[in-house]
Design an enzyme around this catalytic site. Structure first.
Site, mmCIF file in Angstrom:
data_model
loop_
_atom_site.group_PDB
_atom_site.id
_atom_site.type_symbol
_atom_site.label_atom_id
_atom_site.label_comp_id
_atom_site.label_asym_id
_atom_site.label_seq_id
_atom_site.Cartn_x
_atom_site.Cartn_y
_atom_site.Cartn_z
ATOM 1 N N GLU A 55 0.776 -1.207 -0.099
ATOM 2 C CA GLU A 55 0.086 0.126 -0.070
ATOM 3 C C GLU A 55 0.897 1.233 -0.132
ATOM 4 O O GLU A 55 1.877 1.572 0.748
ATOM 5 C CB GLU A 55 -0.870 0.002 1.253
ATOM 6 N N LYS A 112 -10.097 2.230 -2.395
ATOM 7 C CA LYS A 112 -10.335 1.673 -0.670
ATOM 8 C C LYS A 112 -11.713 2.214 -0.240
ATOM 9 O O LYS A 112 -11.959 3.425 -0.394
ATOM 10 C CB LYS A 112 -9.221 2.034 0.029
ATOM 11 N N CYS A 123 -5.580 -2.685 2.616
ATOM 12 C CA CYS A 123 -5.491 -2.503 4.093
ATOM 13 C C CYS A 123 -6.697 -2.858 5.129
ATOM 14 O O CYS A 123 -7.177 -3.701 5.324
ATOM 15 C CB CYS A 123 -4.627 -1.327 4.367
#
Length: 321
Positions: free
Chosen positions: A44, A121, A158
């Site tokens: 990331e 995300k 994440c």
């Protein structure tokens, strides 16, 4: 003979210089491709040290469009070695609108920089030293699965990896391999007491995604102790350069910042760990995945078949009071 695909996860450390990090990423992706990997994932926000340790408007200058400089540099390797690459970037979508975005580059894609898809995300954390809501707008593309020259893949970034709903929907859209680029680490003051259980929880939740959905899971983290120092080298239209140094917060001692725990791993659809990286070294993690295992595992553990889709209405509520 099984028809396998070699996967590579790039577990790298990040320097203050965004240019140096991009050059390192290009080099490591090329190394993985030369070792036979066809499906490669970077961690990331690999272009910088993890800057979300503080809230600073100056750091928006590190964001870039997609396609942009990073995808342009990486797409050269993608085309050269005929690979698929997942790259996590700080996306500047419009003035004042930014996302934490993973771009999937495929050598067969005719789009600019060979971008086959982007995923923004969805879950954005706001915790001590993880102040992401200051920088990132939640994704608005939903959970996605993308057809590539190396099969149908999905990406979660994440904080997304803790939510079974995201993994489930991505799998229901046909993804057979989930990639999870990550930047997660220990607060140095907590490591002795909580470190083992935190890493174990991180690995366990993702192995559970593999089991519950009958998919391969590939989780790639960064490694190293970071204070969020960022050195941005901006190139202007006239060819001149401006170097901006943006030091991270704190006293820059071993007791401050974040110690990223590495530990990248690849799990099969039964949840077994096929490969696992160290906690403190840069390395490229490889595994050869046989996609036939997805169907075989689902035949024997038919969780998707036996889902009671008529009974899950409550899942869209915040809480069932």
């Amino acid at each position: 003979m099984p028809n396998t695909t070699r996967v590579a996860l790039i577990q790298m450390s990040c320097e203050p210089s965004t240019d140096a990090n991009l050059a390192k990423a290009v080099s490591l992706v090329r190394e993985a491709a030369e070792a036979g990997a066809k499906l490669i994932c970077l961690p990331e926000l690999f272009r910088a040290q993890y800057f979300c340790q503080r809230e600073d408007h100056a750091l928006f200058a590190t964001a870039e469009p997609i396609p942009g400089p990073s995808t342009a540099a990486l797409s050269e390797v993608v085309r050269e070695h005929k690979i698929v690459l997942i790259a996590s970037l700080f996306e500047r979508r419009a003035p004042g609108l930014y996302h934490n975005t993973a771009a999937t580059l495929d050598h067969t894609s005719t789009a600019p920089d060979n971008i086959a898809a982007i995923y923004r995300k969805m879950h954005i954390p706001d915790d001590p030293l993880y102040y992401e809501t200051f920088y990132f707008t939640p994704g608005d593309l939903g959970f996605l699965a993308t057809d590539t020259s190396q099969g149908r893949v999905g990406t979660l970034v994440c904080w997304d990896q803790w939510y079974p709903e995201g993994a489930r929907i991505t799998a229901l859209k046909g993804a057979e391999t989930l990639f999870l680029p990550t930047a997660i680490g220990w607060h140095p003051s907590e490591k002795a007491e909580y470190g083992d259980r935190q890493y174990d929880a991180w690995q366990t939740i993702q192995r559970a995604h593999a089991i519950a959905n009958g998919v391969f899971v590939c989780a790639v983290n960064r490694v190293g102790h970071e204070h969020g120092d960022v050195l941005l080298d901006s190139v202007h239209g006239n060819g001149s350069h401006t170097v901006v140094n943006m030091p991270g917060p704190g006293d820059h001692t071993p007791a401050s910042g974040l110690e990223f725990w590495g530990g990248s791993f690849i799990a099969d659809p039964f949840g077994r760990i096929l490969a696992k990286a160290s906690h403190d070294k840069e390395e490229i993690l490889y595994a050869d995945l046989d996609m036939a295992e997805v169907e075989i595992t689902r035949q024997h553990w038919p969780f998707l078949r036996d889902r009671r889709i008529d009974a899950y209405g409550g899942i869209t509520s915040r809480f069932l009071d």
